[in-house]
Design a protein around this motif. Structure first.
Motif, mmCIF file in Angstrom:
data_model
loop_
_atom_site.group_PDB
_atom_site.id
_atom_site.type_symbol
_atom_site.label_atom_id
_atom_site.label_comp_id
_atom_site.label_asym_id
_atom_site.label_seq_id
_atom_site.Cartn_x
_atom_site.Cartn_y
_atom_site.Cartn_z
ATOM 1 N N ILE A 8 0.831 -1.203 0.000
ATOM 2 C CA ILE A 8 0.000 0.000 0.000
ATOM 3 C C ILE A 8 0.868 1.257 0.000
ATOM 4 N N GLU A 11 2.103 1.815 -3.507
ATOM 5 C CA GLU A 11 1.041 2.270 -4.394
ATOM 6 C C GLU A 11 0.654 3.719 -4.108
ATOM 7 N N LYS A 27 -6.857 4.390 -2.231
ATOM 8 C CA LYS A 27 -6.055 3.242 -1.807
ATOM 9 C C LYS A 27 -5.918 3.211 -0.278
#
Length: 396
Positions: A8, A11, A27
């Motif tokens: 995460i 990203e 996200k």
């Protein structure tokens, strides 16, 4: 969860570097929602009258007479498996299972009837010595590859009766004899090293409940440990400290989300912060630490310490009140100096890690410091309330 966290972060970093704030925020929200909704199903079983329904209520942090409590009584009141969601953590469900060994629920068909595969672990409750049905059930659970734990309930009643019947009563020796009797009975049935936890559902801080909580937390899969920990009542100072650590872990993600979403400028701090998001997180702290008014009232009733006395040791204006965006904004404006000094190093570490843009760095840092400030203040209040409830010195 560590691997997921690393993925995460990468990203989010890429989204922010591409100036795609909407993607970054999406996200982060998805990750945080996933963490908040990790399911945990706990099965509580035992013979009729063992105190399992009271135990179900106790670990949900409610009293027997509260709305939504599992019904209790001296006869079997649970005729079917009954789910009781935690009042503050809906992804956690405590299942009150029917008594073992009745005509309707013979041991050899019991697990099949209750649907054993849905449960993360089983707690077998007995008010006396563990009987043949308890042992047979444990062996069946073991065959299925599930964890189980023996809980010897109503220890407070045993202590009370022991004091009345023995002139030279020794509590420590008395507890050892109860534990020895339970363990030896289980060993005779073929268990080599059984562990028995002595508890009182009305006084969880006494006897073995803290040890039971630590054991369950340690033996759960890693991604479910925090879910379980945060839902448990505060029955020791160590648990409060571990809750604080668990909450602290996600502050960086909430800070990045606040920075990406923008928000209300905070007077004296020079940053725009998503005060609605901060209020949501702080409300989690208040509930998790048992500082909301219903929890404080239940603690007062349970311990006999007046609610006003518990309130006196609380310093945060967020405890026992409504946590709103307006309240957060007002406190941040009034506490600008304290917030600016709080957790500066911790905030700076994650700015390059998450790829926070220069224009967003101030918002990220301010949110990080604010949440760290509120978390520390509320954790200290929880410690003082816990100590006051036990009649101890409230200095933290």
């Amino acid at each position: 969860m560590e691997n997921l966290s690393a993925r995460i972060q990468e990203e989010v970093r890429q989204s922010l570097q591409n100036n795609d704030l909407a993607s970054a925020a999406s996200k982060i929200r998805g990750f945080l929602r996933q963490e908040e909704s990790i399911p945990l199903n706990i099965a509580v079983t035992g013979e009729a009258g063992s105190g399992k329904s009271t135990f179900v209520n106790a670990i949900r942090g409610i009293d027997n007479g509260d709305e939504g409590a599992a019904p209790t009584g001296t006869v079997e009141t649970t005729m079917e498996r009954t789910p009781y969601p935690h009042p503050h953590f809906p992804s956690i469900t405590i299942w009150d299972l029917p008594g073992i060994g009745t005509r309707k629920f013979p041991v050899d068909k019991y697990l099949e009837h209750v649907g054993f595969e849905r449960f993360d672990f089983f707690i077998i409750v007995s008010a006396e010595r563990f009987r043949e049905n308890d042992v047979r059930l444990a062996k069946e659970i073991q065959k299925m590859g599930k964890k189980f734990y023996y809980v010897r309930s109503k220890t407070d009643q045993d202590i009370h009766n022991g004091k009345r019947s023995q002139r030279d009563f020794n509590e420590a020796q008395f507890l050892r004899s109860i534990r020895k009797d339970c363990v030896e009975g289980l060993q005779k049935e073929g268990f080599q090293s059984p562990q028995v936890f002595l508890i009182s559902s009305f006084e969880l801080h006494l006897y073995d409940f803290p040890l039971l909580e630590e054991t369950l937390e340690r033996e759960l899969p890693q991604h479910k440990r925090d879910t379980f920990l945060l839902a448990m009542p505060n029955m020791s100072q160590e648990i409060i400290n571990r809750k604080k650590e668990a909450y602290s872990y996600n502050i960086k993600y909430y800070s990045a989300l606040s920075a990406a979403a923008g928000g209300v400028p905070i007077p004296g701090l020079g940053a725009a912060v998503d005060t609605g998001l901060v209020a949501h997180v702080v409300n989690q702290y208040v509930i998790g630490f048992g500082l909301d008014r219903p929890s404080l009232q239940r603690l007062s009733t349970r311990t006999g310490v007046p609610l006003d006395e518990l309130m006196k040791v609380i310093s945060s204006p967020l405890a026992a009140g409504a946590v709103t965006s307006e309240v957060i904004l007002k406190i941040l404006a009034q506490s600008a100096g304290a917030v600016t000094l709080m957790a500066a190093k911790g905030a700076v570490i994650f700015i390059p890690l998450l790829g926070i843009l220069t224009s967003m760095a101030l918002s990220f840092t301010t949110t990080y410091r604010a949440l760290s400030y509120f978390l520390q203040e509320l954790a200290d209040d929880a410690q003082r309330v816990f100590r006051r409830a036990l009649g101890l010195n409230t200095t933290v």
